[in-house]
Design a protein around this motif. Structure first.
Motif, short mmCIF file in Angstrom:
data_model
loop_
_atom_site.label_atom_id
_atom_site.label_comp_id
_atom_site.label_asym_id
_atom_site.label_seq_id
_atom_site.Cartn_x
_atom_site.Cartn_y
_atom_site.Cartn_z
N ALA A 78 0.85 -0.94 0.02
CA ALA A 78 -0.14 0.11 -0.13
C ALA A 78 0.72 1.33 0.06
O ALA A 78 0.72 2.14 -0.76
CB ALA A 78 -0.90 0.00 1.30
N ILE A 79 1.92 1.27 0.73
CA ILE A 79 2.88 2.38 0.79
C ILE A 79 3.80 2.42 -0.45
O ILE A 79 3.99 3.55 -1.07
CB ILE A 79 3.85 2.21 1.83
CG1 ILE A 79 3.01 2.14 3.27
CG2 ILE A 79 4.74 3.55 2.26
CD1 ILE A 79 3.92 1.92 4.44
N CYS A 80 4.09 1.24 -1.19
CA CYS A 80 4.94 1.24 -2.42
C CYS A 80 4.00 1.78 -3.36
O CYS A 80 4.42 2.49 -4.52
CB CYS A 80 5.39 -0.10 -2.45
SG CYS A 80 6.81 -0.52 -1.51
N ILE A 81 2.59 1.74 -3.31
CA ILE A 81 1.89 2.11 -4.50
C ILE A 81 1.81 3.71 -4.50
O ILE A 81 2.07 4.19 -5.59
CB ILE A 81 0.33 1.79 -4.30
CG1 ILE A 81 0.15 0.09 -4.51
CG2 ILE A 81 -0.74 2.65 -5.05
CD1 ILE A 81 0.46 -0.06 -5.96
N HIS A 82 1.76 4.03 -3.21
CA HIS A 82 1.99 5.59 -3.31
C HIS A 82 3.39 6.17 -3.75
O HIS A 82 3.67 7.16 -4.37
CB HIS A 82 1.88 6.34 -1.77
CG HIS A 82 0.43 6.04 -1.48
ND1 HIS A 82 -0.12 7.40 -1.62
CD2 HIS A 82 -0.46 5.44 -1.16
CE1 HIS A 82 -1.53 7.30 -1.14
NE2 HIS A 82 -1.75 5.87 -0.96
N MET A 83 4.47 5.51 -3.45
CA MET A 83 5.90 5.81 -4.00
C MET A 83 6.09 5.53 -5.37
O MET A 83 6.73 6.35 -6.06
CB MET A 83 6.93 4.83 -3.32
CG MET A 83 6.98 5.41 -1.73
SD MET A 83 8.53 4.63 -1.04
CE MET A 83 8.09 2.97 -0.77
N LEU A 84 5.14 4.82 -5.86
CA LEU A 84 5.26 4.53 -7.39
C LEU A 84 4.73 5.80 -8.21
O LEU A 84 5.04 6.37 -9.11
CB LEU A 84 4.29 3.15 -7.64
CG LEU A 84 4.04 3.07 -9.20
CD1 LEU A 84 5.54 2.82 -9.94
CD2 LEU A 84 3.29 1.90 -9.54
N SER A 85 3.77 6.32 -7.43
CA SER A 85 3.25 7.66 -7.98
C SER A 85 4.06 8.96 -7.99
O SER A 85 4.68 9.63 -8.91
CB SER A 85 2.11 8.48 -7.32
OG SER A 85 1.59 9.47 -7.42
N THR A 86 5.12 8.81 -6.81
CA THR A 86 6.22 9.89 -6.84
C THR A 86 7.31 9.28 -8.06
O THR A 86 7.90 10.21 -8.68
CB THR A 86 6.90 10.01 -5.67
OG1 THR A 86 6.05 10.02 -4.60
CG2 THR A 86 8.20 10.70 -5.57
N ILE A 87 7.63 8.06 -8.12
CA ILE A 87 8.53 7.52 -9.09
C ILE A 87 8.06 7.90 -10.61
O ILE A 87 8.95 8.61 -11.29
CB ILE A 87 8.67 6.08 -8.94
CG1 ILE A 87 9.26 5.64 -7.90
CG2 ILE A 87 9.26 5.57 -10.26
CD1 ILE A 87 9.34 4.12 -7.54
N LEU A 88 6.89 7.95 -10.93
CA LEU A 88 6.11 8.30 -12.41
C LEU A 88 6.63 9.88 -12.28
O LEU A 88 6.82 10.15 -13.58
CB LEU A 88 4.87 7.85 -12.11
CG LEU A 88 4.48 6.40 -12.23
CD1 LEU A 88 2.98 5.93 -12.50
CD2 LEU A 88 5.28 5.83 -13.69
#
Length: 665
Positions: A78-88
């Motif tokens: 769940a936290i990594c999904i949010h980090m994926l947004s920052t990565i994109l």
């Protein structure tokens, strides 16, 4: 769901460069708190994607999400999904990071991301570190819709991988269909500039991709038969709620933009699936969207309705609404009626003089709308719907002073057509009081005099013919209708099923319209053109064809008999000569293309009308044929026999035939 090898963390497939150890939720949360667009690294990307592998996704139905190690996996993901947004976001401005990230984005990784987003949506996980289902599901759905949109936009390679994933497509549909327990759909209207809600934007992104519409409609149709209807209803529900929730000026602008994007999505989807199009048609989708547009602009403050921003938004919405009709092969007349019943024409008339001279987009759209409205306004139900609203004298005065040729010319053409239609209505009103000839009786031998109070009846079996009396019905039954009734019934039923019936009321109205046009325009056109088009023939030997598939009707001439050269080519064979002349009369050729008419049972009746014209008094009989559009699949060719009465041409009889190919010149 991807099959896992075992319920152990150690079963995670090892890929080059990925760490074997799975970090704890606290470590992942710390990494999330420190991550920014500027400090994002390839190592961070590897760590995030490692926690989003499909093998880590628990089976919720079996309760695995409550068991070790899936409890920790879920919190980390769940936290990594949010980090994926920052990565994109970081990849947008950092070419090297983007290239390295794309190398790590395998089909398996993409599938894992989609599966984990589905997991997060199930529990409403929208806030990193939140371990219980969120009370605000709306926030979760909007965030994940935005994330999927960014992922889809990140690179063509990823877009293509997503479109072959049934998990992704089902996820898009799930997000679109999501609503609260009270039936409220999730939309977002906040923003400083017009932009679509993330949920509507995600669907549009998929629909605009080359493979998107076909892949998405396949997933919709593959479900239960009732799901497509639910999908259509959700589209309308989103439109209604957009209008309902928009209160401020900014929200109204965003709602208009979002509604236009939503309708554009449906344009793309419906053009790729006749089955989905059928469902939307049964839900009367055009009227629903037209009501949304009208309701939305009714909420715009009067002082802002002529604001350049709202003018452009209105014309964009109106254009998209008509684009929904492009591939329509059924119910098209009723759809035009539904559009104009929401005062669309009145809105257009009111805004035309307000279009800024520099706004070429609105100018082009407005000119286009004036032309397409004129195609079907010749149908009485469409005309009546268009004339329901009032137009102020001030608006009419300003329209008369239009100076921009690209707007002035189409407006004058449409207003001229409306004037002609009012002339036809005037003829019908006079005839309805006197029992005049516009109330066509299909007994070609009908000799009634004009009398008031006549009640015309149609054949109860086939609905294709009408008579002024029982006596006329009996005469026509013996001469023609006995042989044509059953086949006419089958033809009528077929068109009724596709909602393309050419009604008797429409035939009567179009007959009066052609009568009016011929008296006002046709006679002079015949005098100028028929000798050039049909050399050697007299006026009564020529068919005047009036193409009404454009705003300004186009007149042409066609011979009813063979010319001398054609007769010489055939020779003295009387039977062949008669057959050639009959075929010449029945057939049509438009732009070098032969027009076919399946109602061959009408040939005897058609030939009788032609013979009456050719054998009658030359100066007292004419034939005119009008061409009217009826959707993309059909056109109607209406043949009308005119008699000269007191220096004016009056309709005596008519026959309508359906064509199977394009009707326009």
């Amino acid at each position: 769901m991807v099959k896992r090898k075992a319920n152990k963390v150690s079963s995670i497939p090892k890929e080059a460069g990925l760490q074997e150890r799975i970090e704890s939720p606290d470590e992942i949360l710390k990494m999330y708190m420190m991550l920014t667009v500027d400090n994002c690294s390839t190592s961070t990307v590897r760590t995030v994607l490692k926690h989003l592998q499909p093998d880590l996704v628990p089976n919720i139905a079996l309760g695995e999400h409550t068991q070790f190690p899936y409890t920790a996996n879920g919190n980390c993901a769940a936290i990594c999904i949010h980090m994926l947004s920052t990565i994109l976001d970081s990849c947008q401005n950092r070419k090297k990071l983007k290239e390295e990230t794309l190398e790590l984005m395998t089909e398996d990784t993409i599938e894992g991301i989609c599966m984990w987003i589905k997991f997060c949506l199930h529990f409403g996980l929208a806030v990193p570190g939140l371990k219980a289902p969120a009370p605000d599901l709306r926030r979760a759905y909007l965030f994940h819709a935005q994330l999927l949109r960014s992922l889809f936009d990140s690179a063509p390679k990823i877009s293509a991988q997503l479109l072959v994933s049934s998990t992704f497509l089902d996820l898009v549909i799930q997000i679109w269909m999501a609503e609260s327990e009270t039936g409220e759909v999730f939309i977002l209207l906040e923003g400083t500039k017009p932009e679509p809600c993330p949920i509507a934007s995600l669907l549009l992104k998929v629909a605009n991709f080359p493979m998107g519409p076909s892949m998405l409609t396949h997933r919709i149709i593959a479900r239960s038969p009732s799901f497509a209807s639910a999908f259509a209803e959700q589209s309308f529900q989103r439109g209604y709620q957009l209008v309902e929730e928009a209160q401020t000026v900014g929200q109204l602008a965003n709602a208009a933009f979002c509604l236009e994007r939503q309708m554009s999505t449906m344009v793309a989807l419906l053009s790729h699936s006749s089955q989905l199009h059928q469902v939307f048609t049964s839900e009367q989708y055009i009227k629903e969207y037209a009501m949304n547009i009208h309701s939305l602009f009714e909420k715009v403050p009067l002082a802002l309705q002529t604001n350049s921003k709202f003018i452009r938004l209105f014309f964009m919405l109106a254009e998209t609404l008509f684009l929904l009709l492009i591939d329509d092969k059924s119910r098209v007349v009723h759809n035009y009626r539904d559009i104009l019943s929401e005062q669309l024409l009145q809105h257009i008339y009111r805004l035309l003089p307000e279009i800024p001279s520099t706004d070429m987009v609105s100018t082009k759209i407005a000119a286009y709308l004036l032309k397409v409205i004129g195609i079907y306004i010749v149908y009485p139900c469409v005309f009546n719907a268009a004339m329901e609203g009032d137009i102020s004298e001030e608006t009419m005065d300003r329209l008369k002073r239009l100076e921009v040729p690209s707007l002035k010319d189409p407006w004058e053409e449409l207003s001229g057509l409306i004037f002609e239609l009012f002339q036809a209505i005037g003829r019908l009103e006079v005839d309805s009081k006197t029992g005049g000839s516009s109330n066509i009786c299909d007994n070609l031998l009908c000799a009634r005099k004009e009398e008031s109070g006549l009640k015309f009846k149609q054949c109860s079996k086939c609905s294709s013919v009408i008579y002024c009396s029982s006596a006329c019905q009996r005469i026509d039954w013996d001469k023609f209708h006995r042989d044509e009734c059953e086949r006419a019934r089958l033809e009528h039923d077929r068109h009724k099923a596709s909602q393309t019936v050419y009604s008797q009321d429409t035939r009567i109205f179009h007959t009066a319209y052609l009568e009016s046009l011929y008296n006002r325009r046709g006679v002079s056109a015949m005098a100028n053109n028929y000798k050039n088009d049909c050399p050697g023939l007299e006026a009564y030997q020529v068919l005047c064809i009036i193409n009404c598939s454009t705003v300004r009707p186009v007149t042409a001439c066609s011979p009813l008999v063979l010319d001398s050269k054609q007769r010489l080519d055939i020779g003295t064979d009387t039977a062949l000569l008669a057959e050639s002349e009959a075929q010449l009369q029945w057939d049509r050729e438009v732009c070098g293309e032969d027009i076919s008419f399946p109602q061959t049972y009408l040939k005897p009746r058609f030939s009788q009308m032609v013979d009456d014209c050719l054998s009658g008094t030359p100066e007292e009989m004419r034939l005119v044929e009008g061409i009217f559009p009826l959707g993309n699949a059909f056109g109607v060719y209406l043949l009308v026999k005119l008699k000269k009465v007191n220096q004016e041409w009056k309709a005596a009889s008519s026959i309508a035939r359906y064509s199977l190919v394009n009707y326009a010149y």
